[in-house]
Structure formats: C-alpha cells, structure tokens
Design an enzyme around this catalytic site. Structure first.
Site, mmCIF file in Angstrom:
data_model
loop_
_atom_site.group_PDB
_atom_site.id
_atom_site.type_symbol
_atom_site.label_atom_id
_atom_site.label_comp_id
_atom_site.label_asym_id
_atom_site.label_seq_id
_atom_site.Cartn_x
_atom_site.Cartn_y
_atom_site.Cartn_z
ATOM 1 N N SER A 170 1.179 -0.903 -0.110
ATOM 2 C CA SER A 170 -0.178 0.181 -0.186
ATOM 3 C C SER A 170 0.764 1.183 -0.239
ATOM 4 O O SER A 170 1.781 1.079 -0.863
ATOM 5 C CB SER A 170 -0.949 -0.159 1.088
ATOM 6 O OG SER A 170 -1.923 1.184 0.751
ATOM 7 N N TYR A 193 -4.796 8.222 -7.027
ATOM 8 C CA TYR A 193 -3.515 7.578 -6.024
ATOM 9 C C TYR A 193 -4.200 6.657 -5.005
ATOM 10 O O TYR A 193 -3.978 5.483 -4.606
ATOM 11 C CB TYR A 193 -2.261 8.148 -6.507
ATOM 12 C CG TYR A 193 -0.710 6.657 -5.495
ATOM 13 C CD1 TYR A 193 -0.915 5.873 -6.517
ATOM 14 C CD2 TYR A 193 -0.637 7.135 -3.949
ATOM 15 C CE1 TYR A 193 0.246 4.789 -5.835
ATOM 16 C CE2 TYR A 193 -0.024 6.500 -3.291
ATOM 17 C CZ TYR A 193 0.652 5.227 -4.714
ATOM 18 O OH TYR A 193 1.577 4.120 -4.271
ATOM 19 N N LYS A 198 -4.873 3.305 -3.403
ATOM 20 C CA LYS A 198 -4.864 2.496 -2.185
ATOM 21 C C LYS A 198 -5.492 2.082 -0.492
ATOM 22 O O LYS A 198 -5.408 1.169 0.246
ATOM 23 C CB LYS A 198 -3.251 3.474 -1.473
ATOM 24 C CG LYS A 198 -2.245 3.165 -2.522
ATOM 25 C CD LYS A 198 -1.397 1.562 -2.771
ATOM 26 C CE LYS A 198 -0.645 1.727 -3.709
ATOM 27 N NZ LYS A 198 0.046 0.584 -4.313
#
Length: 279
Positions: A134, A148, A152
């Site tokens: 992650s 992004y 994650k």
C-alpha cells in the site's frame, strides 16, 4: 530460516527488485515478474532459485501462466508480494475518466486478479503469506492523490477483509505501507501526472508537481532496508496485519490517528444520538 517460494510482482526495479535480490540472497526461491522479464534477468542475472516471468497484472492469461509456471518449477507459492503499481498524481478535476480507470486497473483490479490466482495454491497447502504493498496514501489522503490514494485505501480495505476470510487456512495477510522510499516512483518512468488543466487549479497544480519532482530520488527510505523488513515479517509466526515502513510513515499514521480521535471525541454525542430503540 526455512526456505520459501516467493512470487513478486513489479520486480524489475524499485522495491520489487530489491526484495527479489534479498530473498535470493537469503536462500529463497523467487518467481520475479514484470512486464518485461528480460529487465529482471538484466538486473539479477541467472540464478538457480530465480524464475523471471512476463506478467502484466491487467492480463488474466499472463497471470494464470505465471502462477502455473511457478508451481511447475517450485511446487508451490509460500509468499505473494503484490507490489506492481504506479502513482498517478494529479488534481481530481484535472484527471480524465481514462486516468481513473487505468489507475484502478493496475493498482486494485490487477492486485485482486493476482491474489485470486494464488490463493487456491495457498489454500491447498494450508499455509501462505500475502503482502499487499500500500502506501502512506492508504491511510491519509492529500491534494494530488485523489486517484492514487483511493486505490490504496481500496487495497487496505480489501486486505483487512481478506485476512479475516483466509486465516482459517493458515494464510496471513500483511499490508505494507511505505512512506517515501528512494526508488524511481517519482521519476518519469513511473509516475504519471495529469495532462489536462483547469485555470483555477493552475498555481496549486504547479506547486504540487514541483514538490514531487524535487523529491525524486531524494527520499529518505532505503529500499534495501525495506526488503530486509519484508524478510523479517515473512519469518514471523504471527505477522502484523499492517506495517508502516519508514519514520515518515509513522508520523503520518500518528497524525491520522490523532485527527480521527479528535473528531471522534468532538462528535461523540451526536454519533450516539443516531441510536434509536425498537418500537
């Protein structure tokens, strides 16, 4: 340390490459995968314990072939490291639908697909360890990270839930959340910036892009030491569900926890007011 078979995605450079190198040096067998397996061979050379494979995590046929080849060569898979991914850094309104889908296809759906292919192997063995890479962006968002960070966050929610599903089969799941690690993550080979622009965001967009470009290859985190941490975690009998890698990652985690606690306490009475009684 017992020898293990590792299956690593995104192993041609950065964290994945250093992890493959460290695992081989420790006497493990490694199926190292990337879009171009020749890049892995160029970096690591030939090794009895190394199987370099082509693998685009968005290609289901390549995933199946890579898992089958690993089983044929090594007889199983003990450790899966879902490391393949990239960073898209751009303000949400300056991002396109294609940008969104591409980011999720690799960082989320690709990770899902590889995990789905490897889990039956681990279940049959009644053992295994899944590492999902992650980021600090998986616990705290910031401007330019809307795409992004959302991928994650998805990886973290998936991992926590998956851990509860597979623990009965002797399979562990660990989220690794690195801070800024000194790799090519922020250079042109990896990061992608928004290509559209909105005038109202021009100053902020330029400031953020400059911030990231100035820090490319200047990050404090050492990928070699991170690889060593992976090996230590994989040797644990009771590994953690989440591991924050780097002092900056710890600071961001602490800040996020404090913020959650502050808001929780400030609105606790309102939260409880939502409870009702059955008629």
């Amino acid at each position: 340390m017992t020898s293990q078979t590792w299956f690593i995605t995104g192993a041609s450079r950065g964290i994945g490459l250093e992890l493959a190198r460290a695992a081989l040096a420790a006497g493990h067998r490694v199926a190292a995968t990337s879009r171009r397996h020749a890049d892995i061979v160029a970096a690591l050379g030939t090794h009895e314990g190394l199987l370099a494979l082509d693998l685009d995590v968005t290609d289901s046929s390549q995933i199946a072939a890579a898992v089958a080849a690993t089983q044929a060569r090594f007889g199983g898979i003990d450790v899966l490291v879902n490391n393949a991914g990239y960073g898209y850094l751009g303000l949400f309104e300056e991002s396109t639908e294609d940008d969104v889908r591409a980011q999720f296809e690799t960082n989320v759906f690709g990770l899902f697909a590889v995990t789905r292919a490897v889990l039956p192997v681990m279940r049959a063995q009644r053992r295994g360890h899944v590492f999902n890479v992650s980021s600090v962006g998986g616990i705290s968002g910031a401007a330019s990270g809307s795409l992004y960070c959302s991928t994650k966050f998805a990886v973290e929610g998936f991992s926590i839930s998956l851990a509860d599903e597979v623990k009965g089969f002797g399979i562990h799941v660990t989220i690794v959340g690195p801070g800024y690690i000194r790799t090519d993550f922020l250079d042109a080979r990896s990061v992608r910036f928004a290509t559209t622009s909105v005038d109202d965001y021009a100053a902020l967009s330029a400031e953020l892009r400059g911030f990231f470009e100035d820090r490319s290859h200047q990050q404090a985190g050492d990928p070699v030491r991170l690889a060593e941490a992976f090996l230590q975690l994989a040797a644990e009998k009771a590994p953690p569900l989440r591991f924050s890698a780097g002092s900056d990652a710890l600071e961001i985690l602490d800040t996020r926890l404090a913020s959650l606690k502050q808001e929780r306490d400030a609105y606790a009475d309102l939260s409880r007011s939502v409870d009702g009684s059955w008629a």
